[in-house]
Design a protein around this motif. Structure first.
Motif, PDB file in Angstrom:
ATOM      1  N   LYS A 221      20.756  -3.945 -42.240  1.00 10.66           N
ATOM      2  CA  LYS A 221      21.720  -4.882 -42.904  1.00 10.66           C
ATOM      3  C   LYS A 221      21.037  -5.798 -43.885  1.00 10.66           C
ATOM      4  CE  LYS A 221      25.125  -8.021 -41.679  1.00 10.66           C
ATOM      5  NZ  LYS A 221      25.980  -8.829 -40.903  1.00 10.66           N
ATOM      6  N   LEU A 222      20.755  -4.921 -45.043  1.00 11.23           N
ATOM      7  CA  LEU A 222      19.943  -5.728 -46.031  1.00 11.23           C
ATOM      8  C   LEU A 222      20.613  -6.879 -46.759  1.00 11.23           C
ATOM      9  CD1 LEU A 222      19.258  -2.518 -48.340  1.00 11.23           C
ATOM     10  CD2 LEU A 222      17.770  -3.499 -46.687  1.00 11.23           C
ATOM     11  N   ASP A 223      21.613  -7.355 -46.633  1.00 12.88           N
ATOM     12  CA  ASP A 223      22.229  -8.647 -46.924  1.00 12.88           C
ATOM     13  C   ASP A 223      22.273  -9.715 -45.669  1.00 12.88           C
ATOM     14  OD1 ASP A 223      24.264  -7.486 -45.355  1.00 12.88           O
ATOM     15  OD2 ASP A 223      25.745  -7.806 -46.887  1.00 12.88           O
ATOM     16  N   ALA A 224      21.437  -9.604 -44.583  1.00  8.38           N
ATOM     17  CA  ALA A 224      21.431 -10.187 -43.558  1.00  8.38           C
ATOM     18  C   ALA A 224      20.949 -11.675 -43.964  1.00  8.38           C
ATOM     19  CB  ALA A 224      20.760  -9.698 -42.300  1.00  8.38           C
ATOM     20  N   THR A 225      21.601 -12.804 -43.411  1.00  7.91           N
ATOM     21  CA  THR A 225      21.108 -14.048 -43.431  1.00  7.91           C
ATOM     22  C   THR A 225      20.127 -14.314 -42.654  1.00  7.91           C
ATOM     23  OG1 THR A 225      22.552 -15.043 -41.860  1.00  7.91           O
ATOM     24  CG2 THR A 225      23.318 -14.663 -44.229  1.00  7.91           C
TER      25      THR A 225
ATOM     26  N   GLU B 162      19.110 -14.752 -34.690  1.00 11.13           N
ATOM     27  CA  GLU B 162      19.986 -14.317 -33.592  1.00 11.13           C
ATOM     28  C   GLU B 162      19.721 -13.013 -32.949  1.00 11.13           C
ATOM     29  OE1 GLU B 162      22.548 -15.022 -30.621  1.00 11.13           O
ATOM     30  OE2 GLU B 162      22.111 -16.680 -32.152  1.00 11.13           O
ATOM     31  N   ALA B 163      19.158 -12.137 -33.896  1.00  4.28           N
ATOM     32  CA  ALA B 163      18.851 -10.778 -33.677  1.00  4.28           C
ATOM     33  C   ALA B 163      17.754 -10.901 -32.711  1.00  4.28           C
ATOM     34  CB  ALA B 163      18.949  -9.662 -34.514  1.00  4.28           C
ATOM     35  N   LEU B 164      16.643 -11.669 -33.136  1.00  3.88           N
ATOM     36  CA  LEU B 164      15.574 -11.754 -32.507  1.00  3.88           C
ATOM     37  C   LEU B 164      15.573 -12.374 -31.129  1.00  3.88           C
ATOM     38  CD1 LEU B 164      13.404 -13.066 -35.699  1.00  3.88           C
ATOM     39  CD2 LEU B 164      12.901 -11.156 -34.447  1.00  3.88           C
ATOM     40  N   LYS B 165      16.587 -13.346 -31.041  1.00  8.01           N
ATOM     41  CA  LYS B 165      16.675 -14.017 -29.726  1.00  8.01           C
ATOM     42  C   LYS B 165      17.097 -13.038 -28.802  1.00  8.01           C
ATOM     43  CE  LYS B 165      17.463 -18.800 -31.365  1.00  8.01           C
ATOM     44  NZ  LYS B 165      18.353 -19.886 -31.792  1.00  8.01           N
ATOM     45  N   ILE B 166      18.079 -12.127 -29.043  1.00  4.21           N
ATOM     46  CA  ILE B 166      18.760 -11.049 -28.296  1.00  4.21           C
ATOM     47  C   ILE B 166      17.644 -10.269 -27.852  1.00  4.21           C
ATOM     48  CG2 ILE B 166      20.344  -9.257 -28.031  1.00  4.21           C
ATOM     49  CD1 ILE B 166      22.107 -10.801 -29.913  1.00  4.21           C
ATOM     50  N   ALA B 167      16.823  -9.664 -28.976  1.00  2.17           N
ATOM     51  CA  ALA B 167      15.496  -8.817 -28.671  1.00  2.17           C
ATOM     52  C   ALA B 167      14.465  -9.542 -27.777  1.00  2.17           C
ATOM     53  CB  ALA B 167      15.052  -8.325 -29.934  1.00  2.17           C
ATOM     54  N   ASN B 168      14.555 -10.814 -27.386  1.00  4.99           N
ATOM     55  CA  ASN B 168      13.560 -11.435 -26.802  1.00  4.99           C
ATOM     56  C   ASN B 168      12.152 -11.433 -27.511  1.00  4.99           C
ATOM     57  OD1 ASN B 168      12.897 -13.027 -24.480  1.00  4.99           O
ATOM     58  ND2 ASN B 168      12.303 -11.179 -23.102  1.00  4.99           N
ATOM     59  N   ALA B 169      12.622 -11.719 -28.921  1.00  9.70           N
ATOM     60  CA  ALA B 169      11.235 -11.844 -29.644  1.00  9.70           C
ATOM     61  C   ALA B 169      11.161 -13.054 -30.484  1.00  9.70           C
ATOM     62  CB  ALA B 169      11.534 -10.657 -30.815  1.00  9.70           C
TER      63      ALA B 169
ATOM     64  N   ALA C  16      17.567  -2.851 -34.432  1.00 10.31           N
ATOM     65  CA  ALA C  16      18.731  -2.175 -33.972  1.00 10.31           C
ATOM     66  C   ALA C  16      19.962  -3.059 -33.663  1.00 10.31           C
ATOM     67  CB  ALA C  16      18.431  -1.391 -32.589  1.00 10.31           C
ATOM     68  N   VAL C  17      19.579  -4.385 -33.192  1.00  8.98           N
ATOM     69  CA  VAL C  17      20.372  -5.125 -32.747  1.00  8.98           C
ATOM     70  C   VAL C  17      21.299  -5.760 -34.067  1.00  8.98           C
ATOM     71  CG1 VAL C  17      20.978  -7.634 -31.939  1.00  8.98           C
ATOM     72  CG2 VAL C  17      19.442  -6.124 -30.619  1.00  8.98           C
ATOM     73  N   LEU C  18      20.490  -6.155 -34.901  1.00 16.31           N
ATOM     74  CA  LEU C  18      21.084  -6.693 -36.256  1.00 16.31           C
ATOM     75  C   LEU C  18      22.022  -5.593 -36.953  1.00 16.31           C
ATOM     76  CD1 LEU C  18      21.090  -8.914 -38.304  1.00 16.31           C
ATOM     77  CD2 LEU C  18      19.224  -7.737 -39.607  1.00 16.31           C
ATOM     78  N   LYS C  19      21.557  -4.514 -36.885  1.00 17.34           N
ATOM     79  CA  LYS C  19      22.500  -3.415 -37.382  1.00 17.34           C
ATOM     80  C   LYS C  19      24.025  -3.265 -36.756  1.00 17.34           C
ATOM     81  CE  LYS C  19      22.540   1.629 -38.377  1.00 17.34           C
ATOM     82  NZ  LYS C  19      22.112   3.007 -38.306  1.00 17.34           N
ATOM     83  N   ASN C  20      23.603  -3.661 -35.229  1.00 24.43           N
ATOM     84  CA  ASN C  20      24.852  -3.717 -34.617  1.00 24.43           C
ATOM     85  C   ASN C  20      25.839  -2.419 -34.445  1.00 24.43           C
ATOM     86  OD1 ASN C  20      26.661  -4.969 -32.701  1.00 24.43           O
ATOM     87  ND2 ASN C  20      27.891  -5.876 -34.171  1.00 24.43           N
TER      88      ASN C  20
END
Length: 609
Positions: A468-472, A478-485, A520-524
């Motif tokens: 998702k190249l236009d991700a903020t 948020e994706a990093l938090k879900i991925a425990n990163a 992968a989470v950010l791609k959703n």
């Protein structure tokens, strides 16, 4: 020349530069010839050999152009010498010669100026086309080719096409025209002497052509060898830990040096053949000129059929043929090398991509019901990896594929994403065969986390936002938090803008894998494929990653390929595979109760741990 025709589409966008190059090359050839023709009246004035003519000549048509030019020139010199003095006329002649040489060199510069845009444009476009093709080609292509060989084709071979093969543009315009115009001028001065020259030119050409034989074949071998040692570099740097860990530096050093030794021998042979071209053509040319001096000298001194000034200019013109003749012989060898390089480039560009979207393929952006794998057979080479394999995965289910190495688990992931196509049977999503779906929309439905965390030498943000190249920044965090990163990312010097090095080597294995999960989470996507995502991790990292995976798999359809069975006990369906077939399937408890293959695998892993 067939390869040149295939390269031609790359030249076409720059056709205006080609036409300008041709135009100025014509001017160069013309002024190059005139510069020697202008010597005749200057020498005549210098030695007072000008024919006296006080009557203005009349033009009697193109057939008598030579006589008219000579008479007009002698009339101009005679009248101006009488009016002024010989020094004045000589100054005029010198000024004309300087002007012609200036125009000749200006035309040469402008011809080279415009061809530069064409050559560099072709180089850029061909590299872009090669890189685009390498991205499009299926993974099966790279299982047969060395990566270093592909890199060599994109870099060295494309450059060889630009420097050597495109020399044909000069070969077919500038040098031949210079020779043609020069020969016309020589025929005007003395047809008899020029016909005498024609006897020796074919002999010289034949001797020079003998030198160039075998050059293309040897050039092709040299370019293949370059691909070999580039592959060795790429593999060595990629596996440096193993090389050092096994004290294998000397082995790889020998491997690399043997390849560069072969390249050294081939390069010397090719270089020496090319280097022979110029002196051989010059020697042949000088031999012709020496014979001309003997024969022409007789015409001037004994027969008195040729003017001395004309003979000196004629010898200048004869020598003027040598430079383009040398350039043609040198360029022709370059063309042979470039032809070999063009073949290697075109082999990739002409490679058929069998995994493409059909015409009018179905665009599908939602997953509604199920994935159906029906009676598929698949083989990478000779032996079937999957045999009559069938499976249904319903929306929202977590389906785990387990089994020993080589049982075909990862092949299912390759087939679902259409990295490879099934040989027989079909895979459908919501009743639509994936071969009938648009490839881009198929892959947009899926997220992939592999065993090897594939990261790029860029920032954390750039790596995660691939899907998702236009991700903020907030979406990435948020994706990093879900991925425990996010726990480790927030402590990095520049946070998500930290560069993670080549292949992410500034991070630990667990950290890299969690970034892969965040991507992968950010791609959703609605379908998640996890290909042994925790098998390469230590126990502590595995716990962090397992939490991240469980977070990610909520409300999604997940296909989990697992080596460690402890990670898939909560799966809705566990499919046990053996030699490409399903031997058992059910929940963890159901399979344990069966006391079959799955139970044996669990028992073995429990014993090992």
């Amino acid at each position: 020349m067939s390869n040149f025709k295939k390269i031609f589409p790359f030249i076409f966008p720059y056709k205006r530069y080609a036409f300008l190059n041709i135009f100025f090359n014509i001017l160069y050839a013309l002024f190059s010839t005139l510069s020697f023709m202008a010597l005749i009246p200057m020498i005549q004035v210098l030695f007072d050999k000008t024919k006296k003519n006080t009557v203005m000549p009349t033009y009697e048509g193109i057939a008598h152009i030579k006589e008219y030019a000579e008479d007009y020139l002698s009339y101009y010199i005679t009248t101006n010498t009488d009016t002024h003095n010989p020094g004045y006329v000589l100054s005029i002649m010198v000024a004309i010669i300087i002007s012609i040489f200036l125009l000749k060199n200006l035309a040469d510069y402008l011809a080279m100026f415009f061809i530069t845009f064409l050559r560099n444009g072709v180089l850029r476009d061909m590299r872009n086309a090669m890189y685009k093709k390498t991205l499009e080609l299926p993974l099966s292509f790279y299982s047969e080719k060395r990566k270093g060989d592909v890199i060599s084709r994109i870099s060295a071979d494309v450059n060889e096409v630009q420097t050597s093969f495109l020399a044909i543009l000069e070969l077919i315009v500038k040098e031949p025209l210079t020779i043609v115009f020069t020969i016309i001028a020589m025929l005007i001065i003395s047809a008899k002497l020029t016909l005498f020259v024609f006897i020796f030119i074919p002999v010289s050409g034949y001797i020079i052509s003998l030198i160039g034989k075998q050059l293309k074949k040897q050039s092709s071998k040299a370019q293949e060898e370059q691909g070999t040692f580039l592959s060795t570099i790429e593999e060595t740097i990629g596996g440096l830990k193993v090389v050092k860990g096994y004290n294998a530096e000397n082995y790889f050093n020998r491997l690399f040096q043997s390849s560069t030794d072969r390249f050294f021998t081939l390069s010397n042979t090719i270089g020496n053949r090319q280097n022979l071209a110029s002196p051989a053509s010059e020697f042949m040319g000088i031999t012709v000129i020496a014979i001309l001096l003997w024969y022409g000298g007789q015409m001037v001194l004994i027969d008195k059929t040729l003017d001395g000034a004309a003979f000196i200019a004629y010898m200048g013109l004869a020598y003027n043929i040598l430079t383009p003749a040398k350039a043609i012989s040198k360029a022709s060898y370059g063309v042979k090398r470039g032809n070999a390089a063009a073949e290697r480039v075109l082999e990739v560009l002409d490679q058929e991509n069998i995994i493409v979207s059909k015409e009018n393929a179905v665009e599908k952006f939602t997953f509604d019901n199920n994935i159906t794998i029906q009676n598929i057979n698949f083989k990478y080479e000779e032996e079937n990896v999957l045999k009559d394999f069938s499976l249904e995965i319903k929306k929202g289910q977590t389906v785990a594929l387990v089994g020993q190495s080589g049982s075909g688990k990862s092949t299912i992931a390759n087939l679902l994403t259409r990295f490879y196509d099934v040989n027989e049977g079909s895979i459908s999503i919501d009743g639509i065969n994936i071969k009938d779906m648009n490839l881009h929309s198929l892959r947009s439905l899926m997220g992939l986390v592999t065993q090897d965390s594939i990261l790029f030498n860029d920032t954390i943000k750039a790596n995660i936002s691939l899907g998702k190249l236009d991700a903020t920044d907030d979406e990435i965090i948020e994706a990093l938090k879900i991925a425990n990163a996010y726990e480790f990312v927030k402590d990095l010097p520049k946070g998500i803008y930290t560069n993670i090095g080549d292949s992410g080597n500034k991070l630990s294995g667990g950290q890299k894998q969690r970034l892969s999960i965040a991507r992968a989470v950010l791609k959703n996507p609605p379908i998640m494929i996890l290909d042994e995502a925790t098998s390469a991790l230590d126990t502590e990292s595995e716990k962090f990653v397992q939490v991240a995976l469980e977070n990610m798999m909520q409300n999604r359809t997940s296909i989990v390929i697992a080596h460690r069975l402890s990670t898939i006990q909560k799966a809705d369906v566990i499919v046990v595979m053996q030699k490409g077939k399903i031997v058992e399937q059910g929940t963890h408890d159901e399979l344990i109760a069966k006391n079959g293959t799955y139970n044996k695998l669990v028992t073995m892993q429990s014993f090992e741990s």
